[in-house]
Design a protein around this motif. Structure first.
Motif, mmCIF file in Angstrom:
data_model
loop_
_atom_site.group_PDB
_atom_site.id
_atom_site.type_symbol
_atom_site.label_atom_id
_atom_site.label_comp_id
_atom_site.label_asym_id
_atom_site.label_seq_id
_atom_site.Cartn_x
_atom_site.Cartn_y
_atom_site.Cartn_z
ATOM 1 N N LEU A 30 0.978 -1.327 -0.090
ATOM 2 C CA LEU A 30 0.041 0.100 0.040
ATOM 3 C C LEU A 30 0.984 1.177 0.046
ATOM 4 O O LEU A 30 1.780 1.568 0.870
ATOM 5 C CB LEU A 30 -0.909 0.103 1.267
ATOM 6 C CG LEU A 30 -1.640 -1.206 1.369
ATOM 7 C CD1 LEU A 30 -2.605 -1.129 2.672
ATOM 8 C CD2 LEU A 30 -2.798 -1.573 0.229
ATOM 9 N N TYR A 31 0.485 2.129 -0.894
ATOM 10 C CA TYR A 31 1.293 3.289 -0.971
ATOM 11 C C TYR A 31 0.705 4.545 -0.717
ATOM 12 O O TYR A 31 -0.587 4.525 -1.202
ATOM 13 C CB TYR A 31 1.950 3.252 -2.583
ATOM 14 C CG TYR A 31 3.049 2.252 -2.869
ATOM 15 C CD1 TYR A 31 4.388 2.352 -2.798
ATOM 16 C CD2 TYR A 31 2.263 1.199 -3.553
ATOM 17 C CE1 TYR A 31 5.180 1.242 -3.226
ATOM 18 C CE2 TYR A 31 3.297 0.249 -3.883
ATOM 19 C CZ TYR A 31 4.591 0.194 -3.735
ATOM 20 O OH TYR A 31 5.508 -0.802 -4.081
ATOM 21 N N GLY A 32 1.365 5.623 -0.373
ATOM 22 C CA GLY A 32 0.781 7.055 -0.092
ATOM 23 C C GLY A 32 1.844 7.954 -0.903
ATOM 24 O O GLY A 32 2.938 7.565 -1.684
ATOM 25 N N LEU A 33 1.624 9.049 -1.037
ATOM 26 C CA LEU A 33 2.607 9.998 -1.461
ATOM 27 C C LEU A 33 3.988 9.885 -0.950
ATOM 28 O O LEU A 33 4.931 10.203 -1.636
ATOM 29 C CB LEU A 33 1.977 11.652 -1.101
ATOM 30 C CG LEU A 33 0.772 11.999 -2.342
ATOM 31 C CD1 LEU A 33 0.410 13.563 -1.851
ATOM 32 C CD2 LEU A 33 1.285 11.870 -3.553
ATOM 33 N N GLU A 34 4.200 9.539 0.317
ATOM 34 C CA GLU A 34 5.490 9.539 0.940
ATOM 35 C C GLU A 34 5.936 8.303 0.650
ATOM 36 O O GLU A 34 7.295 8.313 0.919
ATOM 37 C CB GLU A 34 5.377 9.712 2.391
ATOM 38 C CG GLU A 34 4.495 9.027 3.191
ATOM 39 C CD GLU A 34 2.936 9.383 3.183
ATOM 40 O OE1 GLU A 34 2.406 9.409 2.236
ATOM 41 O OE2 GLU A 34 2.335 9.533 4.365
ATOM 42 N N GLY A 35 5.662 7.365 -0.333
ATOM 43 C CA GLY A 35 6.307 6.034 -0.337
ATOM 44 C C GLY A 35 5.464 4.967 0.052
ATOM 45 O O GLY A 35 4.103 4.955 0.130
ATOM 46 N N LEU A 36 6.191 3.972 0.231
ATOM 47 C CA LEU A 36 5.314 2.675 1.016
ATOM 48 C C LEU A 36 4.948 2.577 2.336
ATOM 49 O O LEU A 36 5.881 3.053 3.190
ATOM 50 C CB LEU A 36 6.591 1.415 0.656
ATOM 51 C CG LEU A 36 6.003 0.192 0.941
ATOM 52 C CD1 LEU A 36 4.729 -0.427 0.049
ATOM 53 C CD2 LEU A 36 7.168 -0.989 0.771
ATOM 54 N N LEU A 37 3.521 2.579 2.362
ATOM 55 C CA LEU A 37 3.062 2.818 3.750
ATOM 56 C C LEU A 37 2.893 1.418 4.547
ATOM 57 O O LEU A 37 3.409 1.226 5.686
ATOM 58 C CB LEU A 37 1.632 3.306 3.735
ATOM 59 C CG LEU A 37 1.373 4.661 3.202
ATOM 60 C CD1 LEU A 37 -0.137 4.838 3.186
ATOM 61 C CD2 LEU A 37 2.286 5.672 3.948
ATOM 62 N N TYR A 38 2.743 0.292 3.696
ATOM 63 C CA TYR A 38 2.573 -1.135 4.477
ATOM 64 C C TYR A 38 2.604 -1.976 3.587
ATOM 65 O O TYR A 38 2.310 -1.931 2.278
ATOM 66 C CB TYR A 38 0.957 -0.956 5.223
ATOM 67 C CG TYR A 38 0.847 -2.158 5.822
ATOM 68 C CD1 TYR A 38 1.403 -2.250 7.445
ATOM 69 C CD2 TYR A 38 0.115 -3.294 5.596
ATOM 70 C CE1 TYR A 38 1.144 -3.475 8.265
ATOM 71 C CE2 TYR A 38 -0.188 -4.465 6.231
ATOM 72 C CZ TYR A 38 0.347 -4.279 7.618
ATOM 73 O OH TYR A 38 0.123 -5.403 8.416
ATOM 74 N N VAL A 39 3.159 -3.341 3.879
ATOM 75 C CA VAL A 39 3.205 -4.575 3.257
ATOM 76 C C VAL A 39 2.771 -5.664 4.118
ATOM 77 O O VAL A 39 2.790 -5.649 5.356
ATOM 78 C CB VAL A 39 4.818 -4.986 3.111
ATOM 79 C CG1 VAL A 39 4.849 -6.187 2.578
ATOM 80 C CG2 VAL A 39 5.590 -3.913 2.286
ATOM 81 N N GLY A 40 2.073 -6.345 3.423
ATOM 82 C CA GLY A 40 1.240 -7.512 4.049
ATOM 83 C C GLY A 40 0.878 -8.809 3.283
ATOM 84 O O GLY A 40 1.237 -8.711 1.903
ATOM 85 N N ILE A 41 0.423 -9.891 3.689
ATOM 86 C CA ILE A 41 -0.096 -11.023 3.104
ATOM 87 C C ILE A 41 -1.348 -11.403 3.351
ATOM 88 O O ILE A 41 -1.893 -11.153 4.552
ATOM 89 C CB ILE A 41 1.120 -12.170 3.116
ATOM 90 C CG1 ILE A 41 1.279 -12.660 4.592
ATOM 91 C CG2 ILE A 41 2.437 -11.933 2.451
ATOM 92 C CD1 ILE A 41 2.192 -14.005 4.785
ATOM 93 N N SER A 42 -2.061 -12.128 2.619
ATOM 94 C CA SER A 42 -3.393 -12.503 2.751
ATOM 95 C C SER A 42 -3.881 -13.410 1.610
ATOM 96 O O SER A 42 -3.357 -13.224 0.435
ATOM 97 C CB SER A 42 -4.322 -11.233 2.718
ATOM 98 O OG SER A 42 -5.717 -11.702 2.796
ATOM 99 N N THR A 43 -4.803 -14.347 1.828
ATOM 100 C CA THR A 43 -5.295 -15.022 0.939
ATOM 101 C C THR A 43 -6.524 -14.189 0.309
ATOM 102 O O THR A 43 -6.978 -14.825 -0.744
ATOM 103 C CB THR A 43 -5.770 -16.487 1.661
ATOM 104 O OG1 THR A 43 -6.621 -16.341 2.624
ATOM 105 C CG2 THR A 43 -4.677 -17.373 1.639
ATOM 106 N N SER A 44 -6.857 -13.190 0.863
ATOM 107 C CA SER A 44 -8.095 -12.551 0.465
ATOM 108 C C SER A 44 -7.580 -10.877 0.373
ATOM 109 O O SER A 44 -8.018 -10.139 1.357
ATOM 110 C CB SER A 44 -9.396 -12.531 1.378
ATOM 111 O OG SER A 44 -9.906 -13.668 1.193
ATOM 112 N N PRO A 45 -6.797 -10.657 -0.547
ATOM 113 C CA PRO A 45 -5.947 -9.381 -0.302
ATOM 114 C C PRO A 45 -6.972 -8.152 -0.654
ATOM 115 O O PRO A 45 -6.868 -7.267 0.184
ATOM 116 C CB PRO A 45 -4.894 -9.422 -1.646
ATOM 117 C CG PRO A 45 -5.583 -10.598 -2.217
ATOM 118 C CD PRO A 45 -6.207 -11.571 -1.620
#
Length: 166
Positions: A30-45
């Motif tokens: 997940l990205y915002g103007l300031e760059g990468l905000l969050y990284v995650g894993i899921s079977t239902s992204p």
């Protein structure tokens, strides 16, 4: 729309409305103007991303999403968080992760992350004029960071050479 088209489209999604991934685990960014905000894993992204957008204080700042399906999602998540340093990940993103021992290597890791970010911004297709403006700002920000880091690498390497010869 014909019934067969409707059935096909429904088949692309699971009961929760997420893209059907045949049980595979997705790695999402997940990205915002300031760059990468969050990284995650899921079977239902898509379901998980919707939850982040609704429940996280930074959810409203998300302007772009990237979803990949790596062979080993858990390892890919750990490596991505450690390499790309998203702002809001806690797991694998401790307050003081072990940096590469060499200052130039640390700078090159940051440079590579900014170069990947620039490539992703440049490859994005704007969905609206607002989205286009955000992408243009993101591209300008990434190019500026790349220029600063490139200069910092050159200065640091020159200082190291001077210290070694001095």
């Amino acid at each position: 729309m014909k019934d067969i088209d409707t059935q096909f489209l429904r088949g692309l999604f699971d009961e929760e409305g997420s893209l059907h991934a045949a049980g595979r685990t997705a790695l999402y960014r997940l990205y915002g103007l300031e760059g990468l905000l969050y990284v995650g894993i899921s079977t239902s992204p898509l379901t998980r991303i919707r939850t982040h957008l609704r429940e996280q204080p930074w959810g409203a700042r998300v302007i772009a999403v990237r979803i990949d399906y790596p062979d080993h999602a858990e390892a890919a998540e750990r490596e991505t968080v450690q390499a790309e340093r998203p702002l809001y990940n806690v797991v694998f993103n401790g307050a003081t992760p072990p940096p590469p021992p060499d200052p130039v290597a640390r700078l090159r890791v940051r440079l590579a992350a900014h170069q990947r970010r620039l490539e992703e911004f440049e490859a994005a297709v704007p969905e609206s004029t607002t989205h286009l403006r955000l992408l243009v700002r993101g591209i300008a920000s990434a190019k500026s960071a790349i220029a600063r880091l490139t200069e910092e690498i050159a200065v640091t390497e020159a200082a190291q050479r001077s210290a070694a010869n001095g």
